[in-house]
Design a protein around this motif. Structure first.
Motif, PDB file in Angstrom:
ATOM      1  N   THR A   1      48.865  75.831  27.495  1.00  0.00           N
ATOM      2  CA  THR A   1      48.226  74.922  26.542  1.00  0.00           C
ATOM      3  C   THR A   1      48.927  73.569  26.559  1.00  0.00           C
ATOM      4  O   THR A   1      48.275  72.520  26.597  1.00  0.00           O
TER       5      THR A   1
ATOM      6  N   TYR B   1      47.140  70.139  27.946  1.00  0.00           N
ATOM      7  CA  TYR B   1      47.015  69.011  27.011  1.00  0.00           C
ATOM      8  C   TYR B   1      47.703  67.781  27.616  1.00  0.00           C
ATOM      9  O   TYR B   1      47.153  66.669  27.587  1.00  0.00           O
TER      10      TYR B   1
ATOM     11  N   LYS C   1      43.236  78.207  21.525  1.00  0.00           N
ATOM     12  CA  LYS C   1      43.761  77.524  22.708  1.00  0.00           C
ATOM     13  C   LYS C   1      42.637  76.852  23.483  1.00  0.00           C
ATOM     14  O   LYS C   1      42.751  75.688  23.892  1.00  0.00           O
TER      15      LYS C   1
ATOM     16  N   PRO D   1      49.930  71.019  20.590  1.00  0.00           N
ATOM     17  CA  PRO D   1      49.741  72.157  21.490  1.00  0.00           C
ATOM     18  C   PRO D   1      50.997  73.005  21.643  1.00  0.00           C
ATOM     19  O   PRO D   1      50.980  74.005  22.378  1.00  0.00           O
TER      20      PRO D   1
ATOM     21  N   TYR E   1      51.276  78.120  20.511  1.00  0.00           N
ATOM     22  CA  TYR E   1      50.475  78.076  21.734  1.00  0.00           C
ATOM     23  C   TYR E   1      51.381  78.342  22.943  1.00  0.00           C
ATOM     24  O   TYR E   1      52.610  78.206  22.863  1.00  0.00           O
TER      25      TYR E   1
ATOM     26  N   VAL F   1      42.261  72.764  24.053  1.00  0.00           N
ATOM     27  CA  VAL F   1      42.347  72.201  25.406  1.00  0.00           C
ATOM     28  C   VAL F   1      41.058  71.486  25.780  1.00  0.00           C
ATOM     29  O   VAL F   1      41.070  70.358  26.292  1.00  0.00           O
TER      30      VAL F   1
END
Length: 710
Positions: A572, A576, A532, A554, A568, A536
Motif C-alpha cells: 500500500t 501510494y 487498501k 497509507p 496498511y 490505492v
C-alpha cells in the motif's frame, strides 16, 4: 445605365433585409476576403405558431426557435433537428406557484416583433393571470425574460423535456436520492436523479445555475435567489429550474455546434481565472490534511507522529495541515492548551520535516466561545433575517454559531487581524477556510445581497495561501476569476464515493472551476477507513488529476467508528508513493495546462466529448477523462481485475503496454491488477512529448533508507 443598376442593387439589398434574406455584397468586399455580414433574425408565421430564425454567423451555427401558440412552448432547432424543447402538457414551459399550486402559461394571445425582441403574451391556468415573455436572439444564444401579471407568485420556473436535448451535464455537486453528492454524482445528470432544493449562492454545495447538453445547447439562469432544481426526479424525464422569487425570470439559452463551445460561451459571461491561486509546487506534490486521519481526535503528539510517518516512508508533500479540532472553543483562535502544549514547537518540527504548516479556520463563532459575546456586542455578526435586532445563529456539525459579517468593514478588520496574529505567532504558512460565508437564515448587511458574500469570502481568502486545498466559493463571478482550487464536498470511503469524486470533478470543471481536486484521497465522512484497494485506486486516480489532496496515511490510520488502529501493508505504501511520483513527473505538463487555462478558460480535467464531440460513445463514459489535450486517464474505479477502455479517434500510445493503438477503438477486458493504471497519450496532441517523458520514467521511486511501519 450604370446609375440605374446601382439603384436596383440598393433596392434589392433593402428588399432582402426587409424580408430577412441576406443581401449580396459588392464585388470589392468579396474580393477583400471579408466575411459576409450576418443576416438579421427574422420572424415568420407557421402552422403551429411562430418561427424565429437566426442565420449562421461566423462560428455560430444558427438556429430556429419555434414558438407553439396553442400552449406556449419553445423548441430550438439546429440544421432542422430539435436540440432543446420545453415541457408540454400539465407541466408547462413557463410555470409559477400561486397559493401553493403550480400553474403554467397556456395559449399565446398576442405577440410583437420589434427592435430585435419577440414579446409574447399568454393566458395561464390561473384565472385572470397572464404571462409576458421577451425573447431576444443573437448569433449563438437567446435571452429569455418573463414575468407573471395579475398575481404575486412565490416561485417562477422553467421546465424542459430532457430527451429533446440528449444528455444533460453541468450543475456542480448534485444532491440526489441515492446519496449525492457524498456517494453519488450521476454523469450525465439524466442517467440518475437530481433533487436539489435550496440550490443557491449560500449553499455549501459547489454549484452554479448552468447546465449544458450533448446536443450543444445550454441554459444559464441569471439569479441571485435560491432555486429548486430537479433533473429526472422520479425518472420523470423532466428538468425543472424554479426560482423562489416573483421577480422576472432571466435566462440565457446557448445554441452552439459542440458542448465545448457552449462552455466557452458561459465562461465568456462569468469569466475565466485571472491567475492560479495554487503554485507549481502545490500542483506537483500533495498536501496532507489531518481530517480523515484523525477527525477531531487529534493533538500535538498525534499530528507530529503522522508527519514523521509520512516523512520516513517517503510520502512527502508541500504542506501538512492541522484540520478541525485545534481551538479551545470554535471561534477563539487560540490553541487548546491541553492538546497542544507547545504549538510553536509543533510548527517548527513540521517545518524541519520538510512540510509547510497549515491550519483550518472558519468564520463561525460558537455561542460558547469567549469571542462570541464580544463579536455580538460590537455588531460583528450577521443579523437574523426574521429579527434583525439579534445576531443570526446557525447550527452546524460543531454546535451553534454566529457568522462574522464580512460586509461590515470593522468586523472584517477584526477577523483578519486575529488571523494574522495567529499566523505570525505560530509560524503558520496557510489556511484552509471551511464552512460558508453566509446563510439563508441571515440578513445581509445594508446595501448587500446574499450573492455578495461569495465575493467577499473570495476576497478574504485571496489574501492567504490556501495551500492547494482551495476553497468552496461559487455562483459569483469573483469566484470564477479568482483562480482558486476547488475541493469537493466530503466523500465516503467506498467505491461509490471514489467514482462520484471523478464524475463530480467533471461536473465542477465544466461549470467554470478548472482547478479541481477530489475530496481527501480515500474519502472521509466519519466512515471506516478505506480498504487498501480503495485507498490505492483513489491515489492512482488523483495522480491523473490537476492536484492531489491527501489525508488517510497509507502507513496506518484510525478507524473512527471503533477507535482502533488500522495498519496498511508495505505494498500500500509503495503503490501510494508510486502514484505521488507519477503525479510529480506529470507536473510540468499539468503546469502547461494551467497556463493554457489562464488564456482560454478551458478546463484541465474534462470529459472526452469536449475534445471529441463526434464520438457518440464519449457522452456516457463515467470513468475516463482527458487531462489536457494529450493525456487520457482510465483508472480502475471498481474492485475488478479488468475494465473496458474507450479510445476516441487519434493515434494513442498505451503507457502500460508500450504499444500504439489507432482509434476510435474500444478495448474490452483491459487488465488492471492493483499496480496498473491505464493511461494513454494522444501522439498528435499538443503536449504529447512532455507527457511521454513523464510516463517513460520509472514509476516506483526507491524506498527511503529509513522506514517506519507499525
Amino acid at each position: 445605365m450604370l446609375g440605374r443598376l446601382r439603384g436596383l442593387g440598393l433596392l434589392l439589398a433593402v428588399s432582402c433585409l426587409a424580408l430577412g434574406l441576406p443581401a449580396a455584397l459588392p464585388a470589392q468586399a468579396r474580393a477583400s476576403g471579408e466575411p459576409p455580414a450576418a443576416a438579421p433574425p427574422r420572424m415568420t408565421a407557421t402552422a403551429g405558431g411562430l418561427a424565429l430564425t437566426v442565420p449562421p454567423s461566423g462560428h455560430a451555427p444558427g438556429y430556429v426557435l419555434d414558438v407553439t401558440t396553442a400552449q406556449l412552448g419553445l423548441t430550438t432547432r439546429r440544421s432542422g433537428t430539435s436540440v432543446l424543447a420545453t415541457a408540454a402538457g400539465d407541466t408547462g414551459a413557463l410555470r409559477f406557484r400561486l397559493g401553493g399550486e403550480w400553474q403554467h402559461a397556456t395559449e399565446v394571445t398576442g405577440w410583437t416583433w420589434r427592435g430585435g425582441t419577440l414579446t409574447l403574451t399568454a393566458d395561464t391556468t390561473a384565472e385572470g393571470v397572464t404571462v409576458q415573455a421577451r425573447i431576444t436572439p443573437s448569433a449563438d444564444r437567446y435571452a429569455l425574460e418573463w414575468n407573471v401579471q395579475g398575481a404575486a407568485p412565490d416561485r417562477l420556473g422553467l421546465a424542459y423535456d430532457l430527451k429533446s436535448a440528449g444528455h444533460w451535464y453541468g450543475h456542480g455537486e448534485a444532491e440526489t436520492p441515492q446519496g449525492g453528492p457524498g456517494t453519488d454524482q450521476p454523469w450525465p445528470l439524466d442517467s440518475g436523479e437530481v433533487v436539489h432544493p435550496a440550490f443557491g449562492p449560500a449553499s455549501y454545495d459547489m454549484i452554479d445555475p448552468f447546465w449544458y447538453t450533448s446536443s450543444a445547447t445550454g441554459l444559464r439562469v441569471d439569479t441571485g435567489h435560491v432555486m429548486d432544481v430537479s433533473v429526472n426526479a422520479g425518472k420523470d424525464g423532466l428538468g425543472r429550474f424554479d426560482i423562489r422569487s416573483a421577480e422576472p425570470y432571466k435566462a440565457t439559452v446557448f445554441v452552439e455546434s459542440t458542448p465545448l463551445e457552449v462552455y466557452r460561451d458561459y465562461v465568456g459571461i462569468v469569466g475565466k481565472p485571472a491567475k492560479s491561486d495554487a503554485t507549481y509546487e502545490q500542483y506537483a506534490t500533495p498536501v496532507w490534511n489531518s481530517w480523515a486521519q484523525f477527525y477531531t481526535h487529534v493533538d500535538q503528539a498525534r499530528l507530529l507522529d503522522y508527519a514523521r510517518d509520512l516523512h520516513d516512508n517517503g510520502l512527502g508533500g508541500h504542506t501538512l495541515q492541522l484540520d478541525d479540532k485545534w481551538e479551545s472553543d470554535y471561534g477563539n483562535m487560540t490553541f487548546d492548551a491541553k492538546a497542544y502544549p507547545d504549538p510553536k514547537a509543533m510548527s517548527d518540527k513540521i517545518h524541519e520535516l520538510g512540510f509547510g504548516f497549515g491550519l483550518w479556520v472558519t468564520l463561525w463563532i460558537n455561542l460558547d466561545s469567549d469571542q462570541y459575546r464580544y463579536a455580538a456586542d460590537h455588531g460583528y455578526l450577521l443579523k437574523d433575517a426574521a429579527d434583525p435586532a439579534k445576531p443570526c445563529t446557525v447550527t452546524w456539525w460543531n454546535g451553534t454559531a454566529g457568522i462574522v459579517d464580512l460586509a461590515n468593514p470593522d468586523a472584517r478588520a477584526w477577523y483578519v487581524g486575529r488571523l494574522d496574529k495567529l499566523m505570525g505567532t505560530y509560524g503558520i504558512d496557510g489556511l484552509k477556510f471551511d464552512t460558508r460565508f453566509f446563510d439563508d437564515t441571515c440578513a445581509p448587511h445594508d446595501g448587500y445581497r446574499p450573492t455578495d458574500y461569495q465575493r467577499l469570502g473570495a476576497e478574504l481568502a485571496d489574501r492567504y495561501d490556501l495551500q492547494g486545498v482551495g476553497i468552496r466559493v461559487h455562483w459569483d463571478t469573483t469566484a470564477h476569476r479568482a483562480g482558486f482550487v476547488t475541493r469537493q464536498v466530503d466523500k465516503g470511503t467506498g467505491w461509490n464515493s471514489l467514482r462520484a469524486s471523478v464524475t463530480q470533478n467533471l461536473a465542477l470543471s465544466t461549470i467554470g472551476y478548472p482547478f479541481v481536486t477530489t475530496d481527501m484521497i480515500g474519502g472521509s465522512s466519519s466512515e471506516p477507513p478505506p480498504s487498501k484497494q480503495v485507498l490505492v485506486r483513489w491515489a492512482q486516480s488523483a495522480a491523473l488529476q490537476p492536484l492531489m489532496y491527501s489525508s488517510t496515511s497509507p502507513v496506518d490510520t484510525i478507524d473512527v467508528t471503533t477507535g482502533k488502529k488500522v495498519v496498511y501493508d508495505r505494498e500500500t505504501i509503495d503503490l501510494y508513493r508510486q502514484a505521488v511520483a507519477r503525479h510529480e513527473r506529470l507536473a510540468p505538463y499539468i503546469w502547461d495546462q494551467v497556463r493554457q487555462t489562464l488564456k482560454t478558460g478551458d478546463p484541465i480535467m474534462r470529459p472526452l466529448f469536449f475534445d471529441y464531440p463526434q464520438d457518440e460513445a464519449a457522452y456516457t463514459i463515467t470513468d475516463e477523462w482527458m487531462l489536457g489535450p494529450a493525456v487520457l486517464a482510465a483508472p480502475q474505479l471498481t474492485d475488478e481485475a479488468t475494465r473496458t477502455v474507450r479510445l476516441p479517434p487519434g493515434v494513442w500510445y498505451d503507457v502500460g503496454h508500450g504499444t500504439v493503438i489507432h482509434g476510435p477503438r474500444t478495448l474490452p477486458g483491459y487488465a488492471t491488477p492493483l499496480g496498473v493504471t491505464p493511461v494513454f497519450v494522444n501522439l498528435g496532441a499538443k503536449g504529447a512529448a512532455k507527457a511521454l517523458r513523464a510516463f517513460r520514467d520509472p514509476d516506483i521511486p526507491p524506498a527511503p533508507s529509513k522506514t517506519t511501519t507499525k
